[in-house]
Design a protein around this motif. Structure first.
Motif, PDB file in Angstrom:
ATOM      1  N   VAL A  33      -7.758  -3.250  -1.268  1.00  0.00           N
ATOM      2  CA  VAL A  33      -6.360  -2.960  -0.965  1.00  0.00           C
ATOM      3  C   VAL A  33      -5.775  -4.021  -0.034  1.00  0.00           C
ATOM      4  O   VAL A  33      -4.603  -4.387  -0.138  1.00  0.00           O
TER       5      VAL A  33
ATOM      6  N   SER B  89      -3.568  11.450  -7.362  1.00  0.00           N
ATOM      7  CA  SER B  89      -3.324  10.345  -8.283  1.00  0.00           C
ATOM      8  C   SER B  89      -2.166  10.676  -9.226  1.00  0.00           C
ATOM      9  O   SER B  89      -1.761  11.824  -9.367  1.00  0.00           O
TER      10      SER B  89
ATOM     11  N   PHE C 144      -6.493   0.745  -7.830  1.00  0.00           N
ATOM     12  CA  PHE C 144      -7.563   0.383  -6.907  1.00  0.00           C
ATOM     13  C   PHE C 144      -8.708   1.385  -6.967  1.00  0.00           C
ATOM     14  O   PHE C 144      -9.875   1.016  -6.828  1.00  0.00           O
TER      15      PHE C 144
ATOM     16  N   ASN D  75       2.545   1.697  -3.323  1.00  0.00           N
ATOM     17  CA  ASN D  75       1.604   2.101  -4.371  1.00  0.00           C
ATOM     18  C   ASN D  75       1.211   3.569  -4.244  1.00  0.00           C
ATOM     19  O   ASN D  75       1.013   4.253  -5.256  1.00  0.00           O
ATOM     20  N   VAL D  76       1.099   4.058  -3.013  1.00  0.00           N
ATOM     21  CA  VAL D  76       0.777   5.472  -2.807  1.00  0.00           C
ATOM     22  C   VAL D  76       1.915   6.350  -3.302  1.00  0.00           C
ATOM     23  O   VAL D  76       1.700   7.363  -3.970  1.00  0.00           O
TER      24      VAL D  76
ATOM     25  N   SER E 218      -1.059   3.546   6.475  1.00  0.00           N
ATOM     26  CA  SER E 218      -1.898   4.619   5.922  1.00  0.00           C
ATOM     27  C   SER E 218      -1.272   5.993   6.134  1.00  0.00           C
ATOM     28  O   SER E 218      -1.663   6.961   5.466  1.00  0.00           O
TER      29      SER E 218
ATOM     30  N   LEU F 194      -7.181   8.980   2.252  1.00  0.00           N
ATOM     31  CA  LEU F 194      -7.634   8.994   0.860  1.00  0.00           C
ATOM     32  C   LEU F 194      -7.898  10.414   0.354  1.00  0.00           C
ATOM     33  O   LEU F 194      -7.681  10.716  -0.816  1.00  0.00           O
TER      34      LEU F 194
ATOM     35  N   HIS G 255       0.630   3.966  -8.244  1.00  0.00           N
ATOM     36  CA  HIS G 255      -0.061   2.742  -8.654  1.00  0.00           C
ATOM     37  C   HIS G 255      -1.343   2.507  -7.874  1.00  0.00           C
ATOM     38  O   HIS G 255      -2.126   1.618  -8.204  1.00  0.00           O
ATOM     39  N   PHE G 256      -1.553   3.323  -6.848  1.00  0.00           N
ATOM     40  CA  PHE G 256      -2.791   3.222  -6.072  1.00  0.00           C
ATOM     41  C   PHE G 256      -4.004   3.552  -6.939  1.00  0.00           C
ATOM     42  O   PHE G 256      -5.137   3.187  -6.616  1.00  0.00           O
ATOM     43  N   ASP G 257      -3.769   4.239  -8.068  1.00  0.00           N
ATOM     44  CA  ASP G 257      -4.859   4.557  -9.005  1.00  0.00           C
ATOM     45  C   ASP G 257      -5.578   3.298  -9.484  1.00  0.00           C
ATOM     46  O   ASP G 257      -6.770   3.337  -9.789  1.00  0.00           O
TER      47      ASP G 257
ATOM     48  N   LEU H 204       0.826  -1.213   0.000  1.00  0.00           N
ATOM     49  CA  LEU H 204       0.000   0.000   0.000  1.00  0.00           C
ATOM     50  C   LEU H 204       0.855   1.256   0.000  1.00  0.00           C
ATOM     51  O   LEU H 204       0.647   2.166  -0.810  1.00  0.00           O
TER      52      LEU H 204
ATOM     53  N   TYR I  87      -4.793  11.969  -1.041  1.00  0.00           N
ATOM     54  CA  TYR I  87      -4.066  11.287  -2.118  1.00  0.00           C
ATOM     55  C   TYR I  87      -4.206  12.033  -3.435  1.00  0.00           C
ATOM     56  O   TYR I  87      -5.318  12.407  -3.836  1.00  0.00           O
TER      57      TYR I  87
END
Length: 242
Positions: free
Chosen positions: A90, A239, A79, A70-71, A149, A234, A75-77, A67, A237
């Protein structure tokens, strides 16, 4: 390649578990009791702690570890583009079969210890043990998710991720060994001791409703914190496409 990776990491985890059991044998070769716990009572406690950790590694560790990565990389996009509950996706996208495979060994340590102690837990006690192990898993998961997080706020949370194993290594220690300030911190404030002590004592002495409610309350509390921190993160975040 994948089969070799599975066998390699299964062996590494098995060796780590074996070292924990061997350490108990070495210590109890020089003493009969630690904080009022005999050798096989301690093995049952350690087996319970390892069982919860194997479940955590098998179901959630890789996902939560990725996680933060990815953030940072955007790459968190992936999800965010998926339909469904984001926190669930996640947390559960991958399974680590090597961790799950060794949960059988941890359960065998618990069963062997109970046999050596001459215990005959009732079906209610076994069911309560399973429920409390599940609560311990929820607490482990919630703590890890809360820590990782923080990647939504800080550049790199890898140092905090590594603190997990240090902190939760206390789960292999009897609750009675903690006094004063350490009891306040590791028993009452952070539930790092009770996650394994409560289910272990259920097998040893039968189900204690007060202890069970304590662990259920701690699981609900920490899960609520994890959900809150994750969803607030979130909102921060950005993107990769923004």
């Amino acid at each position: 390649m994948f089969r070799f990776d599975f066998l390699l990491w299964s062996t590494v985890e098995l060796l780590w578990m074996s070292l924990n059991v061997l350490l108990v044998s070495v210590i109890y070769a020089h003493t009969d009791s630690i904080a009022g716990w005999s050798k096989y009572e301690m093995l049952l406690l350690i087996g319970t702690s390892m069982l919860i950790q194997r479940f955590l590694i098998g179901f959630f560790w890789t996902n939560i570890h990725e996680l933060g990565q990815n953030v940072r990389t955007g790459h968190f996009d992936f999800f965010l583009a998926q339909p469904g509950n984001l926190m669930f996706m996640v947390s559960t996208r991958k399974l680590d079969l090597d961790g799950l495979a060794n949960s059988v060994i941890a359960l065998a340590v618990v069963g062997y210890s109970a046999h050596e102690l001459g215990l005959s837990p009732s079906l209610l006690d076994i069911a309560a043990y399973g429920l409390l192990v599940g609560c311990g898993l929820v607490i482990h998961y919630s703590f890890m998710l809360t820590v990782v997080s923080l990647s939504f706020w800080i550049t790199n949370a890898q140092g905090l991720e590594g603190s997990y194993f240090t902190l939760f290594s206390f789960s292999r220690i009897p609750r009675e060994a903690f006094k004063g300030l350490t009891q306040l911190v590791f028993v009452w404030t952070l539930p790092v001791v009770i996650v394994s002590n409560a289910p272990a004592k259920t097998i040893l002495y039968g189900f204690n409703p007060q202890l069970g409610l304590w662990l259920l309350g701690a699981a609900a509390f920490w899960f609520g914190i994890a959900v809150t921190v994750f969803h607030r993160g979130l909102k921060r975040y950005s993107s990769a496409s923004s």
